[in-house]
Design a protein around this motif. Structure first.
Motif, PDB file in Angstrom:
ATOM      1  N   GLU A 138      -8.625  17.342 -36.119  1.00 19.95           N
ATOM      2  CA  GLU A 138      -9.413  16.631 -35.100  1.00 19.95           C
ATOM      3  C   GLU A 138      -9.597  15.166 -35.465  1.00 19.95           C
ATOM      4  OE1 GLU A 138     -12.896  19.210 -34.944  1.00 19.95           O
ATOM      5  OE2 GLU A 138     -12.316  19.803 -32.903  1.00 19.95           O
ATOM      6  N   ALA A 139      -9.764  14.890 -36.774  1.00 21.23           N
ATOM      7  CA  ALA A 139      -9.930  13.502 -37.213  1.00 21.23           C
ATOM      8  C   ALA A 139      -8.673  12.687 -36.918  1.00 21.23           C
ATOM      9  CB  ALA A 139     -10.255  13.461 -38.703  1.00 21.23           C
ATOM     10  N   GLY A 140      -7.507  13.306 -37.107  1.00 18.98           N
ATOM     11  CA  GLY A 140      -6.258  12.619 -36.785  1.00 18.98           C
ATOM     12  C   GLY A 140      -6.180  12.289 -35.308  1.00 18.98           C
ATOM     13  N   TYR A 141      -6.531  13.247 -34.475  1.00 17.20           N
ATOM     14  CA  TYR A 141      -6.507  13.016 -33.026  1.00 17.20           C
ATOM     15  C   TYR A 141      -7.514  11.938 -32.632  1.00 17.20           C
ATOM     16  CZ  TYR A 141      -7.241  13.734 -28.058  1.00 17.20           C
ATOM     17  OH  TYR A 141      -7.387  13.523 -26.704  1.00 17.20           O
ATOM     18  N   ARG A 142      -8.715  11.999 -33.181  1.00 14.38           N
ATOM     19  CA  ARG A 142      -9.739  10.997 -32.864  1.00 14.38           C
ATOM     20  C   ARG A 142      -9.285   9.600 -33.280  1.00 14.38           C
ATOM     21  NH1 ARG A 142     -12.532  12.926 -28.854  1.00 14.38           N
ATOM     22  NH2 ARG A 142     -13.064  15.106 -29.261  1.00 14.38           N
ATOM     23  N   ASP A 146      -9.222   6.409 -30.738  1.00 11.51           N
ATOM     24  CA  ASP A 146     -10.244   5.394 -31.013  1.00 11.51           C
ATOM     25  C   ASP A 146      -9.661   4.035 -31.384  1.00 11.51           C
ATOM     26  OD1 ASP A 146     -12.207   7.231 -30.499  1.00 11.51           O
ATOM     27  OD2 ASP A 146     -12.609   7.720 -32.603  1.00 11.51           O
ATOM     28  N   ASN A 147      -8.336   3.964 -31.545  1.00  9.12           N
ATOM     29  CA  ASN A 147      -7.698   2.711 -31.956  1.00  9.12           C
ATOM     30  C   ASN A 147      -6.668   2.274 -30.916  1.00  9.12           C
ATOM     31  OD1 ASN A 147      -8.738   2.149 -34.832  1.00  9.12           O
ATOM     32  ND2 ASN A 147      -8.142   4.311 -34.938  1.00  9.12           N
ATOM     33  N   PRO A 148      -6.309   0.991 -30.912  1.00  9.61           N
ATOM     34  CA  PRO A 148      -5.344   0.484 -29.929  1.00  9.61           C
ATOM     35  C   PRO A 148      -3.976   1.163 -30.089  1.00  9.61           C
ATOM     36  CG  PRO A 148      -6.502  -1.323 -30.994  1.00  9.61           C
ATOM     37  CD  PRO A 148      -6.844  -0.089 -31.770  1.00  9.61           C
ATOM     38  N   PRO A 149      -3.204   1.267 -29.008  1.00  5.72           N
ATOM     39  CA  PRO A 149      -1.865   1.862 -29.089  1.00  5.72           C
ATOM     40  C   PRO A 149      -1.000   1.173 -30.134  1.00  5.72           C
ATOM     41  CG  PRO A 149      -2.506   1.536 -26.802  1.00  5.72           C
ATOM     42  CD  PRO A 149      -3.551   0.857 -27.640  1.00  5.72           C
ATOM     43  N   ILE A 155      -1.183   4.671 -35.943  1.00  5.54           N
ATOM     44  CA  ILE A 155       0.013   5.302 -36.503  1.00  5.54           C
ATOM     45  C   ILE A 155      -0.357   6.223 -37.662  1.00  5.54           C
ATOM     46  CG2 ILE A 155       2.192   4.873 -37.700  1.00  5.54           C
ATOM     47  CD1 ILE A 155       2.325   2.195 -36.178  1.00  5.54           C
ATOM     48  N   ARG A 156      -1.231   5.742 -38.526  1.00  5.47           N
ATOM     49  CA  ARG A 156      -1.652   6.564 -39.664  1.00  5.47           C
ATOM     50  C   ARG A 156      -2.390   7.816 -39.184  1.00  5.47           C
ATOM     51  NH1 ARG A 156      -0.561   3.924 -44.256  1.00  5.47           N
ATOM     52  NH2 ARG A 156      -0.419   1.647 -44.187  1.00  5.47           N
ATOM     53  N   ALA A 157      -3.173   7.674 -38.135  1.00  6.28           N
ATOM     54  CA  ALA A 157      -3.884   8.829 -37.588  1.00  6.28           C
ATOM     55  C   ALA A 157      -2.905   9.841 -36.995  1.00  6.28           C
ATOM     56  CB  ALA A 157      -4.882   8.364 -36.531  1.00  6.28           C
ATOM     57  N   ASP A 158      -1.884   9.341 -36.313  1.00  2.00           N
ATOM     58  CA  ASP A 158      -0.849  10.202 -35.738  1.00  2.00           C
ATOM     59  C   ASP A 158      -0.163  11.014 -36.836  1.00  2.00           C
ATOM     60  OD1 ASP A 158       1.138  11.361 -34.225  1.00  2.00           O
ATOM     61  OD2 ASP A 158       1.817   9.518 -33.292  1.00  2.00           O
ATOM     62  N   LEU A 159       0.233  10.339 -37.900  1.00  2.00           N
ATOM     63  CA  LEU A 159       0.879  11.032 -39.016  1.00  2.00           C
ATOM     64  C   LEU A 159      -0.079  12.027 -39.665  1.00  2.00           C
ATOM     65  CD1 LEU A 159       2.786   8.051 -40.690  1.00  2.00           C
ATOM     66  CD2 LEU A 159       3.645   9.711 -39.042  1.00  2.00           C
ATOM     67  N   ALA A 160      -1.340  11.639 -39.801  1.00  2.00           N
ATOM     68  CA  ALA A 160      -2.341  12.518 -40.416  1.00  2.00           C
ATOM     69  C   ALA A 160      -2.534  13.777 -39.580  1.00  2.00           C
ATOM     70  CB  ALA A 160      -3.664  11.775 -40.577  1.00  2.00           C
ATOM     71  N   PHE A 161      -2.493  13.643 -38.267  1.00  4.24           N
ATOM     72  CA  PHE A 161      -2.629  14.789 -37.356  1.00  4.24           C
ATOM     73  C   PHE A 161      -1.541  15.823 -37.650  1.00  4.24           C
ATOM     74  CE2 PHE A 161      -1.341  16.946 -33.452  1.00  4.24           C
ATOM     75  CZ  PHE A 161      -2.536  17.384 -32.910  1.00  4.24           C
ATOM     76  N   VAL A 194       3.845  -2.327 -28.185  1.00  2.00           N
ATOM     77  CA  VAL A 194       2.434  -2.171 -27.849  1.00  2.00           C
ATOM     78  C   VAL A 194       2.215  -2.162 -26.339  1.00  2.00           C
ATOM     79  CG1 VAL A 194       1.604  -3.176 -29.990  1.00  2.00           C
ATOM     80  CG2 VAL A 194       2.102  -4.669 -28.053  1.00  2.00           C
ATOM     81  N   ASP A 195       3.216  -2.541 -25.560  1.00  2.00           N
ATOM     82  CA  ASP A 195       3.067  -2.575 -24.105  1.00  2.00           C
ATOM     83  C   ASP A 195       3.378  -1.223 -23.451  1.00  2.00           C
ATOM     84  OD1 ASP A 195       2.410  -5.290 -24.137  1.00  2.00           O
ATOM     85  OD2 ASP A 195       4.523  -5.856 -24.173  1.00  2.00           O
TER      86      ASP A 195
END
Length: 253
Positions: A138-142, A146-149, A155-161, A194-195
């Motif tokens: 859940e932290a990875g998804y959040r 919670d951060n810009p694209p 990116i780190r959260a995506d990998l952590a998920f 980023v677009d």
């Protein structure tokens, strides 16, 4: 083309001379600048680009031999090994691919392996996850929402998920393949900008659906939704790869 590499640290230290030499040789091999069967460039060949000592060169050759990239044959010298001998799932070898231009065949192969592996990891995660595992997923998804694209934190959260799902599967041999997932995600991000909010938002929906299935402990649903996420990711990656290739060809022309 360079991409920020968020892979987990490996044994190779790029700040050491030996690490710089190993990376230079590896990228030349993977990019096809030095082809299978060719003699490996020696220290004199490399000195025009980086500082090379004989000791660092020998260490690098030994290191790359262990990765399957080169081989030493009696009377024929040290040569580039055939691609089928490379340890393609080694974290260092995967990371070196980021130094070369995107290769559609290799990207497809990574995604095919990911399609076999990650849905089953999600199935096991749904069945075996602990409360602590769920917190990490859940932290990875959040972190993604919670951060810009395409921000570093996103990116780190995506990998952590994805890595948290492998951990939750509680299978140490399966977890060894997490580096494949990391590599394919980073290949996707290399080709996007980023677009590209439309693709980013669609990806968030896919991740949320996987998370929901894991929360429900529905293994079959988690596997099906993860398979859909991987397929969507491959399709968008190939779309951007085609666009990138066409743009490069136009610039060259």
């Amino acid at each position: 083309m360079r991409v920020r590499d968020f892979s987990r640290p490996t044994t190779l230290n790029p700040d050491r001379l030996f690490g710089q030499v190993a990376q230079k040789l590896a990228v030349a091999i993977i990019s096809g600048t030095v082809k299978a069967g060719d003699l490996l460039p020696n220290e004199d060949d490399l000195r025009s680009e980086i500082s090379v000592s004989r000791t660092a060169y020998r260490e690098a050759v030994k290191f790359l031999t262990g990765k399957g990239l080169i081989e030493a044959r009696p009377k024929s010298g040290t040569r580039v090994a055939p691609r089928e001998n490379w340890n393609l799932l080694d974290p260092d070898v995967l990371s070196w691919h980021f130094e070369a231009d995107p290769n559609e065949k290799f990207i497809r192969e990574l995604f095919e392996l990911r399609r076999f592996v990650e849905p089953n990891a999600a199935r096991l995660a749904a069945q075996r996850r602990t409360p602590a595992d769920l917190v990490r997923i859940e932290a990875g998804y959040r972190g993604m929402i919670d951060n810009p694209p395409y921000d570093d934190a996103t990116i780190r959260a995506d990998l952590a998920f994805h890595e948290a799902i492998f951990v939750a599967a509680q299978n140490s041999t399966l977890q060894c393949l997490a580096s494949v997932v990391t590599a394919t995600i980073q290949w996707s991000l290399l080709l996007k900008s980023v677009d590209d909010r439309e693709f980013f938002i669609a990806s968030l929906v896919d991740h949320e659906r996987v998370l929901d299935a894991i929360i429900r402990r529905d293994g079959d649903l988690a596997a099906a939704r993860m398979a859909g996420l991987v397929s969507d990711s491959l399709n968008t990656t190939l779309t951007f790869l085609t666009s990138s290739t066409a743009l490069s060809a136009t610039k060259i022309a």
